[in-house]
Design a protein around this motif. Structure first.
Motif, PDB file in Angstrom:
ATOM      1  N   LEU A 255      -2.363   3.755  13.763  1.00  0.00           N
ATOM      2  CA  LEU A 255      -2.803   2.560  14.489  1.00  0.00           C
ATOM      3  C   LEU A 255      -1.803   2.102  15.743  1.00  0.00           C
ATOM      4  CD1 LEU A 255      -4.056   0.163  11.685  1.00  0.00           C
ATOM      5  CD2 LEU A 255      -5.217   2.246  12.613  1.00  0.00           C
ATOM      6  N   THR A 256      -2.210   1.275  16.651  1.00  0.00           N
ATOM      7  CA  THR A 256      -1.438   1.177  17.626  1.00  0.00           C
ATOM      8  C   THR A 256      -0.166   0.349  17.338  1.00  0.00           C
ATOM      9  OG1 THR A 256      -2.767  -0.914  17.977  1.00  0.00           O
ATOM     10  CG2 THR A 256      -3.120   1.046  19.263  1.00  0.00           C
ATOM     11  N   ASP A 257       0.000  -0.219  16.148  1.00  0.00           N
ATOM     12  CA  ASP A 257       1.288  -0.788  15.696  1.00  0.00           C
ATOM     13  C   ASP A 257       2.169   0.149  14.871  1.00  0.00           C
ATOM     14  OD1 ASP A 257      -0.199  -0.691  13.162  1.00  0.00           O
ATOM     15  OD2 ASP A 257      -0.365  -2.603  12.892  1.00  0.00           O
ATOM     16  N   GLY A 258       1.758   1.397  14.900  1.00  0.00           N
ATOM     17  CA  GLY A 258       2.635   2.409  14.240  1.00  0.00           C
ATOM     18  C   GLY A 258       2.391   2.360  12.681  1.00  0.00           C
ATOM     19  N   SER A 259       1.384   1.734  12.094  1.00  0.00           N
ATOM     20  CA  SER A 259       0.988   1.687  10.759  1.00  0.00           C
ATOM     21  C   SER A 259      -0.094   3.173  10.650  1.00  0.00           C
ATOM     22  CB  SER A 259       0.561   0.445  10.064  1.00  0.00           C
ATOM     23  OG  SER A 259      -0.722   0.117  10.828  1.00  0.00           O
ATOM     24  N   VAL A 260      -0.369   3.413   9.384  1.00  0.00           N
ATOM     25  CA  VAL A 260      -1.184   4.447   9.039  1.00  0.00           C
ATOM     26  C   VAL A 260      -2.190   3.873   8.074  1.00  0.00           C
ATOM     27  CG1 VAL A 260       0.692   6.175   9.796  1.00  0.00           C
ATOM     28  CG2 VAL A 260       0.314   5.337   7.346  1.00  0.00           C
ATOM     29  N   VAL A 261      -3.435   4.571   8.014  1.00  0.00           N
ATOM     30  CA  VAL A 261      -4.550   4.336   7.118  1.00  0.00           C
ATOM     31  C   VAL A 261      -4.937   5.810   6.729  1.00  0.00           C
ATOM     32  CG1 VAL A 261      -6.645   3.508   6.562  1.00  0.00           C
ATOM     33  CG2 VAL A 261      -5.131   2.314   8.303  1.00  0.00           C
ATOM     34  N   SER A 262      -5.164   6.003   5.417  1.00  0.00           N
ATOM     35  CA  SER A 262      -5.675   7.568   4.955  1.00  0.00           C
ATOM     36  C   SER A 262      -6.871   7.367   3.953  1.00  0.00           C
ATOM     37  CB  SER A 262      -4.438   8.108   4.301  1.00  0.00           C
ATOM     38  OG  SER A 262      -3.882   7.513   3.179  1.00  0.00           O
ATOM     39  N   TRP A 263      -7.559   8.271   4.153  1.00  0.00           N
ATOM     40  CA  TRP A 263      -8.620   8.315   3.188  1.00  0.00           C
ATOM     41  C   TRP A 263      -9.325   9.459   2.871  1.00  0.00           C
ATOM     42  CZ3 TRP A 263      -8.826   7.273   8.172  1.00  0.00           C
ATOM     43  CH2 TRP A 263      -9.481   7.820   9.333  1.00  0.00           C
ATOM     44  N   GLY A 264     -10.002   9.995   1.936  1.00  0.00           N
ATOM     45  CA  GLY A 264     -10.425  11.415   1.526  1.00  0.00           C
ATOM     46  C   GLY A 264     -10.370  11.590   0.180  1.00  0.00           C
ATOM     47  N   ASP A 265      -9.661  12.851  -0.215  1.00  0.00           N
ATOM     48  CA  ASP A 265      -9.207  13.367  -1.623  1.00  0.00           C
ATOM     49  C   ASP A 265      -8.358  12.143  -2.025  1.00  0.00           C
ATOM     50  OD1 ASP A 265      -9.077  15.262  -3.514  1.00  0.00           O
ATOM     51  OD2 ASP A 265      -7.124  15.311  -2.888  1.00  0.00           O
ATOM     52  N   PRO A 266      -8.683  11.652  -3.236  1.00  0.00           N
ATOM     53  CA  PRO A 266      -8.091  10.562  -3.785  1.00  0.00           C
ATOM     54  C   PRO A 266      -6.448  11.085  -4.062  1.00  0.00           C
ATOM     55  CG  PRO A 266     -10.108  10.815  -4.928  1.00  0.00           C
ATOM     56  CD  PRO A 266     -10.001  12.078  -4.150  1.00  0.00           C
ATOM     57  N   MET A 267      -6.105  12.395  -4.606  1.00  0.00           N
ATOM     58  CA  MET A 267      -4.738  12.659  -4.709  1.00  0.00           C
ATOM     59  C   MET A 267      -4.189  12.560  -3.652  1.00  0.00           C
ATOM     60  SD  MET A 267      -3.544  16.591  -6.231  1.00  0.00           S
ATOM     61  CE  MET A 267      -4.553  16.025  -7.980  1.00  0.00           C
ATOM     62  N   ARG A 268      -4.617  13.093  -2.337  1.00  0.00           N
ATOM     63  CA  ARG A 268      -3.856  12.998  -1.088  1.00  0.00           C
ATOM     64  C   ARG A 268      -3.721  11.622  -0.859  1.00  0.00           C
ATOM     65  NH1 ARG A 268      -4.066  17.662  -2.342  1.00  0.00           N
ATOM     66  NH2 ARG A 268      -2.307  16.829  -3.403  1.00  0.00           N
ATOM     67  N   VAL A 269      -4.592  10.621  -0.792  1.00  0.00           N
ATOM     68  CA  VAL A 269      -4.406   9.277  -0.732  1.00  0.00           C
ATOM     69  C   VAL A 269      -3.412   8.372  -1.624  1.00  0.00           C
ATOM     70  CG1 VAL A 269      -5.796   7.012  -0.503  1.00  0.00           C
ATOM     71  CG2 VAL A 269      -6.915   9.190   0.342  1.00  0.00           C
ATOM     72  N   ALA A 270      -3.409   8.685  -2.640  1.00  0.00           N
ATOM     73  CA  ALA A 270      -2.550   8.199  -3.702  1.00  0.00           C
ATOM     74  C   ALA A 270      -1.190   8.641  -3.246  1.00  0.00           C
ATOM     75  CB  ALA A 270      -2.811   9.013  -5.115  1.00  0.00           C
ATOM     76  N   GLU A 271      -0.976   9.864  -2.862  1.00  0.00           N
ATOM     77  CA  GLU A 271       0.368  10.298  -2.483  1.00  0.00           C
ATOM     78  C   GLU A 271       0.771   9.643  -1.246  1.00  0.00           C
ATOM     79  OE1 GLU A 271      -0.126  14.683  -1.823  1.00  0.00           O
ATOM     80  OE2 GLU A 271       0.029  14.992  -4.047  1.00  0.00           O
TER      81      GLU A 271
END
Length: 297
Positions: A255-271
């Motif tokens: 995002l423009t504020d330098g934070s991140v958002v992830s989605w998809g495979d639950p294992m990858r998101v949990a990590e």
């Protein structure tokens, strides 16, 4: 560093190549070691590698049928600008915009069509070449996006194209998108998101889904849920998106504020959630098949 299905090839600072892993997947580069000098970049199919040298020549090794044996086209592999790879074949773009292909599961394609090519995207068993006139040429297995006849009339003024495992998606100059190939892999845009796909500025692909970033900073996704095609659970967070980085089974938006958002495979998101508190002021985000790496400010 470039991966195949079971090996790696790394280009050192002085232009040499180091390989490791399973010999059945291209790890043994000793037969061509004396040629692997002044290498600029390495590309990989699932079972072989191709090294692009600084003088525009190409050296290949690994399993013969998926691109490791380029002897049939070696005379054409000069003045090469870049190389694209599917799982079983290579396609090289020369400086004059012509294309040279070799490997298996790589049907003949009209050479006259492959002129003035600026970019080539690949799926598992197909290619899509983008020409300077904004048209696309596809070849390979139809079930992997190699047949674009159903959308040919819409593939005009194409700005960029990306491939998932079984599909392709083109971004047009007017911000619209065109997808084709396997529906479950994103080859068909569902009606639920079709109306949202306007003023798009970036398209990226995971193994089985696509993500589009719009000019207003919103993100639209479609394709297989387990590969990130369903972003409904984080859609309220996907505002002011700068760009999206895909891995094999997930997406991560900066995002423009330098934070991140992830989605998809639950294992990858949990990590990702395990290190979420550290992910602020992200300057750069890269991904391998199954992991993400962030450079912080």
């Amino acid at each position: 560093i470039c991966p195949s299905f079971g090996a790696f090839a790394a280009v050192t600072g002085d232009g040499r190549v180091i390989t490791w892993g399973d010999d059945d997947f291209g790890a043994d580069s000793h037969p061509v070691k004396h040629q692997l000098r002044d290498v600029k970049e390495v590309f990989g199919t699932g079972f072989a590698f191709a090294a692009l040298k600084k003088d525009g020549c190409v050296v290949t090794w690994g399993e013969n049928y998926p691109g490791g044996d380029s002897r049939a086209v070696q005379g054409q592999l000069s003045d090469v600008r870049t190389i694209a790879a599917s799982s079983y074949a290579f396609a090289a773009i020369r400086e004059d915009g012509s294309v040279v292909t070799w490997g298996s599961k790589n049907p003949p394609v009209d050479a006259e069509e492959l002129q003035n090519v600026t970019h080539i995207a690949a799926s598992h068993e197909a290619f899509c070449a983008l020409r300077s006139d904004g048209r696309c040429v596809t070849w390979g297995a139809a079930k992997f996006g190699g047949d674009s006849r159903g959308v040919r009339d819409r593939l005009v003024n194409v700005r960029s194209v990306v491939g998932s495992f079984k599909a392709f998606c083109a971004l047009l100059s007017d911000g619209q998108v065109v997808a084709w190939g396997d529906a479950k892999s994103g080859g068909v845009v569902p009606p639920s998101v079709e109306g949202d796909l306007s003023n798009v500025q970036q398209i990226v692909a995971s193994h089985g889904a696509f993500a589009a970033v719009r000019c207003d900073g919103r993100c639209v996704t479609w394709g297989a849920e387990e590969y990130g095609g369903d972003s409904s659970q984080v859609q309220d967070q996907l505002k002011n998106v700068q760009y999206v980085t895909p891995s094999k089974r997930a997406f991560c938006a900066v995002l423009t504020d330098g934070s991140v958002v992830s989605w998809g495979d639950p294992m990858r998101v949990a990590e990702m959630l395990d290190v979420q508190e550290q992910l602020h002021d992200v300057q750069q985000l890269s991904a391998s098949s199954n992991a993400f790496c962030a450079v912080l400010g």
